[in-house]
Design a protein around this motif. Structure first.
Motif, PDB file in Angstrom:
ATOM      1  N   ALA A   5       0.831  -1.208   0.000  1.00 23.57           N
ATOM      2  CA  ALA A   5       0.000   0.000   0.000  1.00 23.57           C
ATOM      3  C   ALA A   5       0.866   1.259   0.000  1.00 23.57           C
ATOM      4  CB  ALA A   5      -0.926  -0.004   1.216  1.00 23.57           C
ATOM      5  N   GLY A   6       1.905   1.254   0.816  1.00 25.41           N
ATOM      6  CA  GLY A   6       2.802   2.394   0.832  1.00 25.41           C
ATOM      7  C   GLY A   6       3.580   2.538  -0.467  1.00 25.41           C
ATOM      8  N   THR A   7       3.976   1.402  -1.048  1.00 26.05           N
ATOM      9  CA  THR A   7       4.691   1.435  -2.323  1.00 26.05           C
ATOM     10  C   THR A   7       3.812   2.023  -3.417  1.00 26.05           C
ATOM     11  OG1 THR A   7       5.966  -0.514  -1.671  1.00 26.05           O
ATOM     12  CG2 THR A   7       5.966   0.046  -4.005  1.00 26.05           C
ATOM     13  N   ALA A   8       2.524   1.726  -3.376  1.00 19.28           N
ATOM     14  CA  ALA A   8       1.597   2.286  -4.364  1.00 19.28           C
ATOM     15  C   ALA A   8       1.565   3.817  -4.263  1.00 19.28           C
ATOM     16  CB  ALA A   8       0.199   1.708  -4.160  1.00 19.28           C
ATOM     17  N   LEU A   9       1.593   4.342  -3.043  1.00 21.73           N
ATOM     18  CA  LEU A   9       1.637   5.798  -2.872  1.00 21.73           C
ATOM     19  C   LEU A   9       2.945   6.368  -3.420  1.00 21.73           C
ATOM     20  CD1 LEU A   9       0.167   6.209   0.740  1.00 21.73           C
ATOM     21  CD2 LEU A   9      -0.931   6.817  -1.428  1.00 21.73           C
ATOM     22  N   HIS A  10       4.025   5.656  -3.156  1.00 24.38           N
ATOM     23  CA  HIS A  10       5.321   6.108  -3.679  1.00 24.38           C
ATOM     24  C   HIS A  10       5.321   6.085  -5.206  1.00 24.38           C
ATOM     25  CE1 HIS A  10       9.610   6.705  -4.029  1.00 24.38           C
ATOM     26  NE2 HIS A  10       9.759   5.550  -4.672  1.00 24.38           N
ATOM     27  N   LEU A  11       4.763   5.045  -5.788  1.00 24.85           N
ATOM     28  CA  LEU A  11       4.694   4.945  -7.248  1.00 24.85           C
ATOM     29  C   LEU A  11       3.816   6.044  -7.839  1.00 24.85           C
ATOM     30  CD1 LEU A  11       4.447   1.069  -7.651  1.00 24.85           C
ATOM     31  CD2 LEU A  11       6.324   2.538  -8.417  1.00 24.85           C
ATOM     32  N   PHE A  12       2.777   6.441  -7.121  1.00 28.51           N
ATOM     33  CA  PHE A  12       1.936   7.546  -7.568  1.00 28.51           C
ATOM     34  C   PHE A  12       2.777   8.811  -7.760  1.00 28.51           C
ATOM     35  CE2 PHE A  12      -1.168  10.956  -6.074  1.00 28.51           C
ATOM     36  CZ  PHE A  12      -1.698  11.158  -7.347  1.00 28.51           C
ATOM     37  N   ALA A  13       3.725   9.023  -6.828  1.00 31.20           N
ATOM     38  CA  ALA A  13       4.585  10.212  -6.902  1.00 31.20           C
ATOM     39  C   ALA A  13       5.661  10.060  -7.971  1.00 31.20           C
ATOM     40  CB  ALA A  13       5.227  10.480  -5.541  1.00 31.20           C
ATOM     41  N   THR A  14       6.345   8.920  -7.998  1.00 33.81           N
ATOM     42  CA  THR A  14       7.479   8.769  -8.914  1.00 33.81           C
ATOM     43  C   THR A  14       7.043   8.623 -10.372  1.00 33.81           C
ATOM     44  OG1 THR A  14       7.515   6.390  -8.395  1.00 33.81           O
ATOM     45  CG2 THR A  14       9.038   7.822  -7.188  1.00 33.81           C
ATOM     46  N   THR A  15       5.923   7.948 -10.620  1.00 33.79           N
ATOM     47  CA  THR A  15       5.452   7.857 -12.003  1.00 33.79           C
ATOM     48  C   THR A  15       5.002   9.226 -12.512  1.00 33.79           C
ATOM     49  OG1 THR A  15       3.286   7.152 -11.136  1.00 33.79           O
ATOM     50  CG2 THR A  15       4.779   5.422 -11.937  1.00 33.79           C
ATOM     51  N   SER A  16       4.409  10.018 -11.643  1.00 35.57           N
ATOM     52  CA  SER A  16       4.043  11.392 -12.029  1.00 35.57           C
ATOM     53  C   SER A  16       5.291  12.206 -12.332  1.00 35.57           C
ATOM     54  CB  SER A  16       3.237  12.064 -10.916  1.00 35.57           C
ATOM     55  OG  SER A  16       2.032  11.355 -10.652  1.00 35.57           O
ATOM     56  N   LEU A  17       6.331  12.011 -11.523  1.00 37.26           N
ATOM     57  CA  LEU A  17       7.601  12.698 -11.782  1.00 37.26           C
ATOM     58  C   LEU A  17       8.197  12.248 -13.112  1.00 37.26           C
ATOM     59  CD1 LEU A  17       9.970  14.489 -10.924  1.00 37.26           C
ATOM     60  CD2 LEU A  17      10.874  12.551  -9.610  1.00 37.26           C
ATOM     61  N   GLY A  18       8.062  10.963 -13.429  1.00 38.21           N
ATOM     62  CA  GLY A  18       8.567  10.452 -14.697  1.00 38.21           C
ATOM     63  C   GLY A  18       7.868  11.080 -15.888  1.00 38.21           C
ATOM     64  N   ILE A  19       6.550  11.276 -15.794  1.00 44.40           N
ATOM     65  CA  ILE A  19       5.807  11.928 -16.875  1.00 44.40           C
ATOM     66  C   ILE A  19       6.256  13.376 -17.024  1.00 44.40           C
ATOM     67  CG2 ILE A  19       3.520  12.761 -17.536  1.00 44.40           C
ATOM     68  CD1 ILE A  19       2.374  10.179 -16.446  1.00 44.40           C
ATOM     69  N   GLN A  29       4.304   9.031   7.206  1.00 42.98           N
ATOM     70  CA  GLN A  29       4.973   8.937   5.904  1.00 42.98           C
ATOM     71  C   GLN A  29       3.976   8.682   4.784  1.00 42.98           C
ATOM     72  OE1 GLN A  29       6.042   7.409   8.664  1.00 42.98           O
ATOM     73  NE2 GLN A  29       8.264   7.489   8.842  1.00 42.98           N
ATOM     74  N   PHE A  30       2.932   7.909   5.068  1.00 39.97           N
ATOM     75  CA  PHE A  30       1.901   7.647   4.064  1.00 39.97           C
ATOM     76  C   PHE A  30       1.196   8.946   3.663  1.00 39.97           C
ATOM     77  CE2 PHE A  30       0.764   2.880   4.199  1.00 39.97           C
ATOM     78  CZ  PHE A  30       2.104   2.535   4.289  1.00 39.97           C
ATOM     79  N   ILE A  31       0.855   9.752   4.643  1.00 40.61           N
ATOM     80  CA  ILE A  31       0.152  11.011   4.352  1.00 40.61           C
ATOM     81  C   ILE A  31       1.049  11.961   3.554  1.00 40.61           C
ATOM     82  CG2 ILE A  31      -0.814  13.098   5.410  1.00 40.61           C
ATOM     83  CD1 ILE A  31      -1.913  11.374   7.639  1.00 40.61           C
ATOM     84  N   VAL A  32       2.303  12.076   3.968  1.00 36.89           N
ATOM     85  CA  VAL A  32       3.233  12.960   3.252  1.00 36.89           C
ATOM     86  C   VAL A  32       3.427  12.482   1.816  1.00 36.89           C
ATOM     87  CG1 VAL A  32       5.605  13.796   3.166  1.00 36.89           C
ATOM     88  CG2 VAL A  32       4.417  13.678   5.356  1.00 36.89           C
ATOM     89  N   LEU A  33       3.550  11.172   1.624  1.00 35.73           N
ATOM     90  CA  LEU A  33       3.710  10.629   0.272  1.00 35.73           C
ATOM     91  C   LEU A  33       2.487  10.918  -0.584  1.00 35.73           C
ATOM     92  CD1 LEU A  33       5.483   7.133   0.371  1.00 35.73           C
ATOM     93  CD2 LEU A  33       6.074   9.135  -0.998  1.00 35.73           C
ATOM     94  N   ALA A  34       1.308  10.799  -0.005  1.00 37.87           N
ATOM     95  CA  ALA A  34       0.085  11.082  -0.760  1.00 37.87           C
ATOM     96  C   ALA A  34       0.045  12.552  -1.196  1.00 37.87           C
ATOM     97  CB  ALA A  34      -1.139  10.746   0.089  1.00 37.87           C
ATOM     98  N   ILE A  35       0.469  13.454  -0.305  1.00 36.25           N
ATOM     99  CA  ILE A  35       0.487  14.879  -0.642  1.00 36.25           C
ATOM    100  C   ILE A  35       1.519  15.165  -1.735  1.00 36.25           C
ATOM    101  CG2 ILE A  35       1.002  17.185   0.256  1.00 36.25           C
ATOM    102  CD1 ILE A  35      -0.083  16.228   2.964  1.00 36.25           C
ATOM    103  N   ILE A  36       2.730  14.597  -1.581  1.00 33.06           N
ATOM    104  CA  ILE A  36       3.775  14.789  -2.592  1.00 33.06           C
ATOM    105  C   ILE A  36       3.326  14.225  -3.937  1.00 33.06           C
ATOM    106  CG2 ILE A  36       6.113  14.131  -3.282  1.00 33.06           C
ATOM    107  CD1 ILE A  36       6.898  14.184  -0.348  1.00 33.06           C
TER     108      ILE A  36
END
Length: 377
Positions: A265-279, A351-358
């Protein structure tokens, strides 16, 4: 970004298109498979920083019970069986690189120890083997100190140490670097691949001429961005789960103490941020070589300063504060807490909340940049 214009069916169809594109890219598939299998195995087994079968020789000029006791204390897996050599052989064996350590026990060593003197032991170290020599020196001193303590206790029962120090190593009782290396390699590859996949996906659309087809269809930029984020994130997430069960647990035998579901679940939040950064990086670049240069400037700081290689506390304060805006910093923090220490949601929820915001900030920024990218094309 107008949420009411997002069609779930459209995003799903674009998601299937992205999955099909990844499936037909053989080189990309090989990269994903290797990153979460062979690369993890090599990083765990071939680049160990702990002492392992270090070659050691002993010059025993005392030939006493104590010197033999010290010689017998060096054994696998930290050291190879000690080889007995003479003093004139010390320089030749070190010059040839046959041994990393040569311990010289002088004459009358046991007699001087029992007499309360402080005789010297000489350790000759081949310092060209930097990591092994540094760690091995500490091991040798600790082993000799332990044997001397035992020997003195056996000849003087009336003398006891005022305390007993009993260390307890939590979460990694054998101090195995493989337990750390395998998980950290997965975390690094998650960030690395998720940015590369989405950045390349944007450029691939333009290079293959499919971007014009997408623009001619009744789809919005936010739907295109969402489909790429979801598709590439799912691919990496599936690879992570398979790698944890097959490579880390089954092949390498590394125990996982926490909840894998919580980690996913946490990795999914991280991927939400990094894939957006990749785009976002994909819209900045005009070609794959340009994307490669942007990745060097982006991924290296994310990896080196996230705390996965060196503790964040050892970094300058300004770097620590800046890296709080990086998703990898929070990803490494909660991943280590969950997988190593068995932490639950009550520990990692900040960390989950911060990742979701980022992730949300990165997604909005990537979507805005993609709109401009579409307008320019």
């Amino acid at each position: 970004m107008n949420v009411q214009h997002i069609s779930v069916k459209t995003v799903y169809n674009l998601f299937l298109k992205e999955i099909s594109s990844i499936r037909h890219d053989k080189i990309l598939l090989v990269l994903i498979i290797w990153a979460f299998s062979g690369a993890i195995y090599i990083a765990t087994t071939a680049t160990s920083t702990q002492l392992h079968k270090a070659p050691i020789a002993i010059v025993d000029e005392d030939q006493s019970p104590l010197s033999k006791q010290i010689g017998d204390a060096f054994y696998a897996p930290y050291f190879n069986k000690p080889v007995s050599i003479t003093f004139p052989e010390v320089d030749p064996v070190l010059d040839s690189g046959s041994f990393c350590f040569v311990l010289i026990i002088p004459c009358n060593f046991q007699r001087d120890v029992t007499a309360g003197k402080q005789p010297e032991l000489q350790i000759n170290i081949d310092a060209t083997r930097m990591t092994q020599s540094f760690i091995g020196n500490s091991y040798i001193q600790s082993i000799i100190q332990g044997e001397l303590t035992n020997f003195m206790g056996s000849i003087d029962n009336g003398t006891e140490l005022p305390f007993t120090l009993v260390p307890h190593y939590k979460y990694n009782p054998n101090l195995s670097s493989g337990w750390f290396g395998s998980i950290m390699e997965i975390l690094s590859n998650v960030t690395f691949l998720s940015i590369i996949l989405t950045g390349a996906a944007v450029l691939r659309e333009r290079e293959h001429g499919t971007l014009e087809h997408l623009l001619a269809m009744p789809v919005s930029p936010v739907e295109i961005v969402a489909s790429k984020v979801i598709a590439n994130g799912v691919v990496v997430l599936v690879a992570v789960v398979l790698s944890l069960f097959i490579m880390v647990r089954a092949v390498l035998g590394v125990p996982i103490h926490g909840s894998i579901a919580l980690f996913v679940a946490g990795t999914a939040l991280h991927l939400f941020a990094t894939t957006s950064l990749g785009i976002f990086l994909g819209t900045l670049a005009r070609s794959m070589p340009q994307l490669g240069l942007l990745l060097i400037l982006t991924i290296l700081p994310l990896q080196l300063l996230s705390g996965s290689i060196t503790p964040r506390e050892s970094m300058p304060d300004i770097v620590q504060h800046i890296m709080l805006a990086s998703p990898s910093t929070h990803f490494v923090s909660f991943a280590q807490a969950i997988l190593y220490r068995g932490a639950g949601l009550e520990t990692v929820w900040p960390q989950f909340i911060v990742l979701a915001i980022i992730g949300l900030i990165f997604f909005i920024t990537a979507t805005a940049k993609f709109r401009q990218f579409v307008a320019d094309n």
